[in-house]
Write a protein that holds these residues in place. Sequence first.
Motif, short mmCIF file in Angstrom:
data_model
loop_
_atom_site.label_atom_id
_atom_site.label_comp_id
_atom_site.label_asym_id
_atom_site.label_seq_id
_atom_site.Cartn_x
_atom_site.Cartn_y
_atom_site.Cartn_z
N ALA A 184 0.93 -1.10 0.05
CA ALA A 184 -0.07 -0.03 -0.19
C ALA A 184 0.56 1.14 -0.05
O ALA A 184 0.67 2.11 -0.83
N ALA A 185 2.01 1.36 0.95
CA ALA A 185 2.94 2.42 0.82
C ALA A 185 3.51 2.70 -0.49
O ALA A 185 3.66 3.61 -1.00
N GLY A 186 3.83 1.34 -1.23
CA GLY A 186 4.78 1.55 -2.38
C GLY A 186 3.75 2.28 -3.50
O GLY A 186 4.16 2.91 -4.21
N GLY A 187 2.29 1.94 -3.38
CA GLY A 187 1.49 2.67 -4.32
C GLY A 187 1.46 4.27 -4.26
O GLY A 187 1.37 4.74 -5.04
N SER A 188 1.25 4.66 -2.63
CA SER A 188 1.32 5.97 -2.46
C SER A 188 2.89 6.61 -2.90
O SER A 188 2.77 7.58 -3.50
#
Length: 342
Positions: free
Chosen positions: A75-79
């Motif tokens: 999820a952090a990678g997406g942001s």
Amino acid sequence: MDLSCALGWLPGTSYLTSPRAKPAALTAWHTPDYIAALQAAELTGSVSDDVRARHALGTASNPVYPEVFRRPATAAGGSIMAGSMLRAPGRLYNPGGGTHHGLPDRANGFCYLNDPVLGILSLRHNGLSRIAYVDIDAHHCDGVAAAFEGDPDVLMISSHEARRWPFTGPLEERGVGNAWNMPLPRGAHDDDMAAVCDGLILPRVAAFRPDAIVLQCGADAVTEDPLSRLQMSNNAHWRVLRGLMPLCDRMLVLGGGGYNPWSVGRLWTGIWGTLSGQDIPDRLPLNAQNVLRGLSFDHPRLGRSVPEDLFTTLADRPRTGAVHDDVRSGLATLAARARVWV
């Protein structure tokens, strides 16, 4: 995602797989020791008493589960990826993001990493200095507030239920930076949120003239959610998004809270439909209804006798009423403060 695909709203050209953020990227805000502890918790499936005390892992609020590092890191990678992509104008949606409670050295409120903070830092790294962060989750964004307190180049606006965990974000908490809190009374509905949108969110964001907008669109403010006592329909969230879209040509929309699978799926699908210019149907086609009928919810009340509308429609019936006195007085207080600070 399944519901968006069933509606024909998510062709392959509109979808990118989020990368898993590497530890070095996560330490842009989180401590190396915490990231190492999170990886070790996933590897062993347990934590020591010392790790539990220091990093709040392995608690009722932050349990250890098989993907306890991989899932939030993705999820952090997406942001983080979105921050890079928004060097050019565009609108990006990361519904798996929005984990706004995470703290630098510890998990908090089922948020193991704070992807909104990491996304904002990525935007800045890519040359966008003025960021407007708007959070309409039912819970206050304590982790994001901690990250950017005192920073005049991050406008932070949070509407959230008053006197609910994490018990931060009171109206009078102005902070040193550019933070605006609007606690909502129990039972706040669509007209209350419309008043907050028109009286606080849109004028503050417009006056700030951001380089990019980040909207955390937690779905736990709707009537069907078990973790708040707010009474909104999903139309309230879509209205906020529609109001923000013309104010900036760069936008990142995140998910967040939301604990009833039918209301979350419908609300977030409508967010994507709004972002991508789709018409919200009056009634869902059968293949989309089947997506919703295939869900289950292990809740003694909300998981049984599910209203038929939650299977057959995308938009809730509006939930309206007189604007609460607490909302009117709070907006008046914030308007007076805005006149002083402009």
